[in-house]
Design a protein around this motif. Structure first.
Motif, PDB file in Angstrom:
ATOM      1  N   MET A   1      -4.058  70.873   5.262  1.00  0.00           N
ATOM      2  CA  MET A   1      -2.655  70.679   4.964  1.00  0.00           C
ATOM      3  C   MET A   1      -1.832  71.584   5.899  1.00  0.00           C
ATOM      4  N   SER A   2      -0.820  71.039   6.513  1.00  0.00           N
ATOM      5  CA  SER A   2       0.021  71.814   7.432  1.00  0.00           C
ATOM      6  C   SER A   2       0.999  72.700   6.655  1.00  0.00           C
ATOM      7  N   GLU A   3       1.613  73.627   7.367  1.00  0.00           N
ATOM      8  CA  GLU A   3       2.609  74.511   6.745  1.00  0.00           C
ATOM      9  C   GLU A   3       3.774  73.693   6.188  1.00  0.00           C
ATOM     10  N   PHE A   4       4.168  72.648   6.912  1.00  0.00           N
ATOM     11  CA  PHE A   4       5.241  71.785   6.448  1.00  0.00           C
ATOM     12  C   PHE A   4       4.862  71.124   5.132  1.00  0.00           C
ATOM     13  N   ASP A   5       3.639  70.611   5.051  1.00  0.00           N
ATOM     14  CA  ASP A   5       3.169  69.968   3.826  1.00  0.00           C
ATOM     15  C   ASP A   5       3.095  70.963   2.673  1.00  0.00           C
ATOM     16  N   GLU A   6       2.681  72.192   2.955  1.00  0.00           N
ATOM     17  CA  GLU A   6       2.630  73.230   1.928  1.00  0.00           C
ATOM     18  C   GLU A   6       4.031  73.540   1.393  1.00  0.00           C
ATOM     19  N   LEU A   7       5.000  73.590   2.283  1.00  0.00           N
ATOM     20  CA  LEU A   7       6.381  73.824   1.874  1.00  0.00           C
ATOM     21  C   LEU A   7       6.858  72.709   0.950  1.00  0.00           C
ATOM     22  N   GLN A   8       6.615  71.463   1.338  1.00  0.00           N
ATOM     23  CA  GLN A   8       7.058  70.327   0.524  1.00  0.00           C
ATOM     24  C   GLN A   8       6.380  70.352  -0.848  1.00  0.00           C
ATOM     25  N   ALA A   9       5.105  70.681  -0.884  1.00  0.00           N
ATOM     26  CA  ALA A   9       4.370  70.740  -2.153  1.00  0.00           C
ATOM     27  C   ALA A   9       4.926  71.842  -3.053  1.00  0.00           C
ATOM     28  N   ALA A  10       5.249  73.003  -2.481  1.00  0.00           N
ATOM     29  CA  ALA A  10       5.807  74.108  -3.270  1.00  0.00           C
ATOM     30  C   ALA A  10       7.162  73.718  -3.855  1.00  0.00           C
ATOM     31  N   ILE A  11       7.981  73.049  -3.062  1.00  0.00           N
ATOM     32  CA  ILE A  11       9.294  72.614  -3.552  1.00  0.00           C
ATOM     33  C   ILE A  11       9.128  71.625  -4.701  1.00  0.00           C
ATOM     34  N   ARG A  12       8.217  70.671  -4.554  1.00  0.00           N
ATOM     35  CA  ARG A  12       7.984  69.688  -5.614  1.00  0.00           C
ATOM     36  C   ARG A  12       7.409  70.326  -6.873  1.00  0.00           C
ATOM     37  N   ARG A  13       6.473  71.272  -6.701  1.00  0.00           N
ATOM     38  CA  ARG A  13       5.830  71.918  -7.855  1.00  0.00           C
ATOM     39  C   ARG A  13       6.841  72.648  -8.735  1.00  0.00           C
ATOM     40  N   HIS A  14       7.846  73.231  -8.133  1.00  0.00           N
ATOM     41  CA  HIS A  14       8.786  74.057  -8.880  1.00  0.00           C
ATOM     42  C   HIS A  14      10.119  73.359  -9.142  1.00  0.00           C
ATOM     43  N   ALA A  15      10.183  72.058  -8.895  1.00  0.00           N
ATOM     44  CA  ALA A  15      11.434  71.315  -9.061  1.00  0.00           C
ATOM     45  C   ALA A  15      11.936  71.358 -10.501  1.00  0.00           C
ATOM     46  N   HIS A  16      11.058  71.164 -11.459  1.00  0.00           N
ATOM     47  CA  HIS A  16      11.486  71.135 -12.871  1.00  0.00           C
ATOM     48  C   HIS A  16      12.077  72.487 -13.279  1.00  0.00           C
ATOM     49  N   GLU A  17      11.433  73.563 -12.897  1.00  0.00           N
ATOM     50  CA  GLU A  17      11.911  74.909 -13.225  1.00  0.00           C
ATOM     51  C   GLU A  17      13.278  75.178 -12.583  1.00  0.00           C
ATOM     52  N   ARG A  18      13.429  74.793 -11.336  1.00  0.00           N
ATOM     53  CA  ARG A  18      14.720  74.982 -10.636  1.00  0.00           C
ATOM     54  C   ARG A  18      15.820  74.180 -11.299  1.00  0.00           C
TER      55      ARG A  18
END
Length: 139
Positions: A1-18
């Motif tokens: 997984m690229s750094e870009f993909d990791e960033l997108q996954a982190a944003i999606r994982r924490h979307a509900h909390e945000r």
């Protein structure tokens, strides 16, 4: 997984909390708006108070990360006051105007009225040239 993909996954994982945090901060600002409208006492609403949510000018990322500030302009008659608020350890912590700060563990009617009155006094002091020398804890 690229750094870009990791960033997108982190944003999606924490979307509900945000999103939950954003809704809570906006609800707090809305409650503060209503407290300001009622700050003159029962039966004496201030009709020249308005609310305009805005992007916090200090935020450098969108969407706002968890723990970031959410902001609104509150028009108080002839002036406007930027209010910034965020959640910290279950409390609402914020800033307003030229140096006003607050931290509310409880957000009941009394606490919001106290904050609203403090804001009105502090903003009046700013325009009167008194400054922010005095600090009034809200807790």
């Amino acid at each position: 997984m690229s750094e870009f993909d990791e960033l997108q996954a982190a944003i999606r994982r924490h979307a509900h909390e945000r999103q939950a945090e954003e809704r809570a901060c906006e609800a707090f600002i809305n409650a503060l708006y209503h407290a300001l409208r009622a700050a003159s006492g029962p039966g004496l609403p201030l009709n020249n108070v308005t609310l305009d949510f805005t992007t916090d000018p200090a935020n450098r990322l969108r969407p706002v990360p968890t723990g970031g500030f959410h902001a609104a302009w509150l028009r108080l008659g002839l002036c406007e006051v930027l209010v910034r608020v965020r959640r910290v350890g279950g409390a609402f912590q914020g800033e307003y105007g030229e140096g006003g700060t607050f931290r509310l563990e409880q957000t009941g009617e009394d606490e919001l009225f106290t904050l609203a009155r403090q804001m009105l006094c502090d903003v009046a002091d700013t325009y009167a040239g008194v400054g922010w020398e005095r600090t009034r804890p809200l807790n």
